[in-house]
Enzyme design. Structure first.
Site, PDB file in Angstrom:
ATOM      1  N   ASN A   1      60.073  38.282  24.633  1.00 12.52           N
ATOM      2  CA  ASN A   1      60.665  37.889  23.912  1.00 12.52           C
ATOM      3  C   ASN A   1      61.003  38.314  22.161  1.00 12.52           C
ATOM      4  OD1 ASN A   1      60.649  35.056  24.742  1.00 12.52           O
ATOM      5  ND2 ASN A   1      59.476  34.091  23.527  1.00 12.52           N
TER       6      ASN A   1
ATOM      7  N   CYS B   1      69.753  23.321  25.702  1.00  7.40           N
ATOM      8  CA  CYS B   1      68.803  23.570  26.693  1.00  7.40           C
ATOM      9  C   CYS B   1      67.668  22.354  27.337  1.00  7.40           C
ATOM     10  CB  CYS B   1      68.383  24.755  27.255  1.00  7.40           C
ATOM     11  SG  CYS B   1      67.025  24.868  25.808  1.00  7.40           S
TER      12      CYS B   1
ATOM     13  N   PRO C   1      70.359  23.823  18.194  1.00  2.00           N
ATOM     14  CA  PRO C   1      71.960  24.487  17.425  1.00  2.00           C
ATOM     15  C   PRO C   1      71.539  26.122  16.865  1.00  2.00           C
ATOM     16  CG  PRO C   1      69.898  23.029  16.443  1.00  2.00           C
ATOM     17  CD  PRO C   1      69.414  22.854  17.449  1.00  2.00           C
TER      18      PRO C   1
ATOM     19  N   ASP D   1      72.728  26.479  13.563  1.00  2.00           N
ATOM     20  CA  ASP D   1      73.251  26.311  12.270  1.00  2.00           C
ATOM     21  C   ASP D   1      72.540  27.282  11.025  1.00  2.00           C
ATOM     22  OD1 ASP D   1      71.063  25.226  13.058  1.00  2.00           O
ATOM     23  OD2 ASP D   1      71.137  24.327  10.781  1.00  2.00           O
ATOM     24  N   LEU D   2      71.060  28.203  11.467  1.00  2.00           N
ATOM     25  CA  LEU D   2      70.581  29.120  10.720  1.00  2.00           C
ATOM     26  C   LEU D   2      70.717  29.820  10.303  1.00  2.00           C
ATOM     27  CD1 LEU D   2      67.169  27.080  11.336  1.00  2.00           C
ATOM     28  CD2 LEU D   2      68.522  27.246   9.089  1.00  2.00           C
TER      29      LEU D   2
ATOM     30  N   ASP E   1      55.181  27.433  23.081  1.00  2.00           N
ATOM     31  CA  ASP E   1      55.620  27.734  24.619  1.00  2.00           C
ATOM     32  C   ASP E   1      54.152  27.798  25.603  1.00  2.00           C
ATOM     33  OD1 ASP E   1      57.524  30.570  23.071  1.00  2.00           O
ATOM     34  OD2 ASP E   1      58.077  28.216  23.835  1.00  2.00           O
TER      35      ASP E   1
HETATM   36  C1  EPZ Z   1      62.641  31.424  19.970  1.00  2.00           C
HETATM   37  O1  EPZ Z   1      63.296  30.861  20.503  1.00  2.00           O
HETATM   38  C2  EPZ Z   1      61.466  31.666  21.573  1.00  2.00           C
HETATM   39  N1  EPZ Z   1      62.631  32.593  22.291  1.00  2.00           N
HETATM   40  C3  EPZ Z   1      60.928  30.418  22.645  1.00  2.00           C
HETATM   41  O2  EPZ Z   1      60.923  30.721  23.370  1.00  2.00           O
HETATM   42  C4  EPZ Z   1      60.307  29.406  21.120  1.00  2.00           C
HETATM   43  O3  EPZ Z   1      59.832  28.554  21.634  1.00  2.00           O
HETATM   44  C5  EPZ Z   1      61.055  29.651  20.029  1.00  2.00           C
HETATM   45  O4  EPZ Z   1      61.423  30.844  19.606  1.00  2.00           O
HETATM   46  C6  EPZ Z   1      59.833  29.426  18.735  1.00  2.00           C
HETATM   47  O5  EPZ Z   1      58.678  30.147  18.778  1.00  2.00           O
HETATM   48  C7  EPZ Z   1      63.235  33.709  22.201  1.00  2.00           C
HETATM   49  O6  EPZ Z   1      62.602  34.310  21.370  1.00  2.00           O
HETATM   50  C8  EPZ Z   1      63.951  34.274  23.203  1.00  2.00           C
HETATM   51  P1  EPZ Z   1      63.380  28.924  16.574  1.00  2.00           P
HETATM   52  P2  EPZ Z   1      64.817  31.030  19.251  1.00  2.00           P
HETATM   53  O7  EPZ Z   1      64.769  29.521  16.256  1.00  2.00           O
HETATM   54  O8  EPZ Z   1      64.383  31.368  18.496  1.00  2.00           O
HETATM   55  C9  EPZ Z   1      65.601  24.425  15.712  1.00  2.00           C
HETATM   56  C10 EPZ Z   1      60.072  30.541  25.600  1.00  2.00           C
HETATM   57  O9  EPZ Z   1      59.715  29.689  26.891  1.00  2.00           O
HETATM   58  N2  EPZ Z   1      66.651  25.557  14.872  1.00  2.00           N
HETATM   59  O10 EPZ Z   1      62.508  29.289  16.499  1.00  2.00           O
HETATM   60  O11 EPZ Z   1      65.284  29.108  19.920  1.00  2.00           O
HETATM   61  C11 EPZ Z   1      64.882  24.749  16.603  1.00  2.00           C
HETATM   62  O12 EPZ Z   1      65.890  23.409  17.402  1.00  2.00           O
HETATM   63  C12 EPZ Z   1      61.124  29.558  24.377  1.00  2.00           C
HETATM   64  O13 EPZ Z   1      59.702  31.741  25.567  1.00  2.00           O
HETATM   65  C13 EPZ Z   1      67.956  24.564  14.162  1.00  2.00           C
HETATM   66  O14 EPZ Z   1      68.109  23.657  13.915  1.00  2.00           O
HETATM   67  O15 EPZ Z   1      63.485  29.193  18.202  1.00  2.00           O
HETATM   68  C14 EPZ Z   1      64.008  24.108  17.008  1.00  2.00           C
HETATM   69  O16 EPZ Z   1      63.664  23.213  17.437  1.00  2.00           O
HETATM   70  C15 EPZ Z   1      61.409  28.509  24.631  1.00  2.00           C
HETATM   71  N3  EPZ Z   1      68.753  25.724  13.958  1.00  2.00           N
HETATM   72  C16 EPZ Z   1      63.093  24.636  16.181  1.00  2.00           C
HETATM   73  O17 EPZ Z   1      64.723  25.479  15.037  1.00  2.00           O
HETATM   74  C17 EPZ Z   1      69.302  26.866  14.702  1.00  2.00           C
HETATM   75  O18 EPZ Z   1      69.438  27.392  14.245  1.00  2.00           O
HETATM   76  C18 EPZ Z   1      62.530  26.389  16.579  1.00  2.00           C
HETATM   77  O19 EPZ Z   1      63.547  27.181  17.112  1.00  2.00           O
HETATM   78  C19 EPZ Z   1      67.727  27.259  14.253  1.00  2.00           C
HETATM   79  C20 EPZ Z   1      67.136  26.579  15.688  1.00  2.00           C
END
Ligand code: EPZ
Length: 418
Positions: free
Chosen positions: A23, A116, A122, A124-125, A305
């Protein structure tokens, strides 16, 4: 499809070095494209997600050479701003590329990465943040076209400390005119690593690791060599493997500061943990104690994670545990697989109630997502008999040959590919 055949009953013993961080590597690979220069990354983990990301970079025009754990990326001549649909769908974190392609080519076209195994995911952010910098976003069907001729620095307030959205805005803001302030930014160590990389490449980023990241647009990117930080989740997984097997393991090449929430919970289950500046050692009890309550939270809280790995540990605890998954809406798919192994657990939405059992029994189970799959391997270490984990290729997305890592600590795991 790959399967892992896990013979249970061995206590893990020994020392192992943490692999490079998936990551951190993924956003830094996206950032290497922003520089437009030759970048050499070392300690890059050999993972299918990294291979996917490098394949996308090549389709965008980058020239990439690999030697061992090093990747040399020449992104001086990009040929398109369109992210390849199939590869992007296979790995949603390709969405980080939006910010850097936009910064380089003033335009980016991507397919909605879609959900996934662990939730809707999403973006959106991400899109709101890019819009705040002046990008024009056109969506038609599942495709997004973003134009950003003249990005302007702005204050970007994230509704949620999204890791990916923070990283995407950081990358786009490097090419914006003026200063960008990301408020309510994610604080994960991988964000700090991205900032370190960008500053080493000639950009100006400050504040990563806090909730406010400040990027001064412009900068003169230059060639560089950069070492990827260790993977704190892979390290935490190895420690939890030591815990569930009743063993005694030391993970080196990892700073305990990055895993304090994880170590706290391992200690709460009865493990003895001692730390050095770059290693963590764990001595496990014969049987773990229950966790009265564990909440996953954005960093520095307990990482989502690590939720599945703790779920397996709690499944053999001497009591009932409660785990609340606050980050993703569908991240308990390993629960049903553990029930096949004799585990007792009930899921109420984002809350899991896990009644510890004396014994798990080897069975045929299926990896439904990356960390859930690793959690099933850990359960197999404890189970009586042989556990077969199907769809093990999902585990390869985030772990460098997990079976080899665990076998080096005394486990007995065989991989079969067919
Ligand atoms: C990163 O994913 C990591 N992946 C994930 O690791 C990790 O679980 C996650 O951060 C949280 O720590 C990588 O870094 C490649 P988020 P990311 O945006 O960026 C919501 C693993 O197993 N959200 O912090 O996708 C989202 O749905 C993977 O190594 C929105 O609503 O995570 C979630 O509920 C899995 N809108 C929450 O925020 C958006 O535009 C956290 O997502 C973006 C996210």
């Amino acid at each position: 499809m790959s399967i892992l055949i896990v013979r249970g009953g061995t206590k893990l013993e020994g020392e192992i070095c943490a692999q490079g961080s998936k990551n951190a590597a993924l956003p830094i690979l996206a950032a290497s494209l922003l520089c437009g220069r030759t970048v050499r990354l070392t300690n890059v983990p050999r993972l299918s997600d990294v291979a996917n990301m490098t394949a996308i970079l090549c389709q965008l025009g980058c020239v990439i050479q690999q030697d061992g754990d090093a990747l040399t990326i020449d992104s001086s001549r990009l040929t398109t701003c369109v992210l390849p649909e199939r590869l992007s769908k296979e790995m949603r974190s390709s969405i980080f590329l939006l910010g850097s392609v936009l910064g380089r080519l003033k335009e980016a076209v991507a397919t909605y990465p879609g959900g996934c195994e662990i939730g809707n995911r999403p973006i959106d952010l991400h899109l709101q943040g890019l819009k705040r910098l002046g990008a024009e976003i056109h969506e038609d069907g599942g495709r997004i076209r973003i134009k950003g001729g003249r990005l302007k620095g702005a204050v970007v307030q994230l509704d949620y400390p999204s890791v990916g959205a923070t990283e995407n805005v950081m990358l786009a803001a490097c090419s914006a005119h003026g200063e960008t302030v990301v408020q309510n930014a994610a604080r994960e160590p991988e964000i700090v690593a991205l900032q370190d990389f960008l500053n080493a490449a000639g950009y100006h980023v400050n504040g990563a690791g806090t909730s406010t990241v400040v990027i001064r647009g412009g900068g003169t990117p230059h060639e560089l060599e950069y070492r990827i930080m260790p993977d704190r989740i892979a390290a935490g997984t190895l420690l939890t493997a030591g815990a569930i097997s009743g063993g005694n393991v030391r993970v080196t090449g990892i700073s305990p500061d990055m895993l304090s929430a994880v170590v706290d919970k391992l200690v709460a289950t009865g493990c003895k943990v001692s730390s050095e500046p770059d290693s963590i050692a764990l001595i496990a009890p014969e049987r773990p104690k229950e966790l009265e309550r564990m909440d996953t939270l954005p960093y520095p809280g307990l990482p989502t994670d690590m939720q599945a790995q703790f779920f397996s540990l709690c499944q053999v605890a001497d009591g009932t545990s409660v785990i609340v998954e606050n980050v993703f809406e569908n991240r308990f798919k390993h629960a049903q697989e553990l029930r096949i192994m004799g585990g007792k657990n009930v899921i109420y939405g984002r809350t899991a109630v896990i009644r510890g059992v004396d014994k798990l029994f080897g069975a045929k189970v299926t990896a439904r997502d990356l960390r859930g799959g690793a959690a099933l391997v850990l359960a197999g270490l404890r189970a009586e008999g042989v556990t077969v984990v199907e769809q093990a290729e999902i585990i390869d997305r985030g772990y460098e040959a997990l079976e080899e890592q665990l076998n080096s600590l005394g486990a007995s795991i065989e991989r079969k590919d067919n």
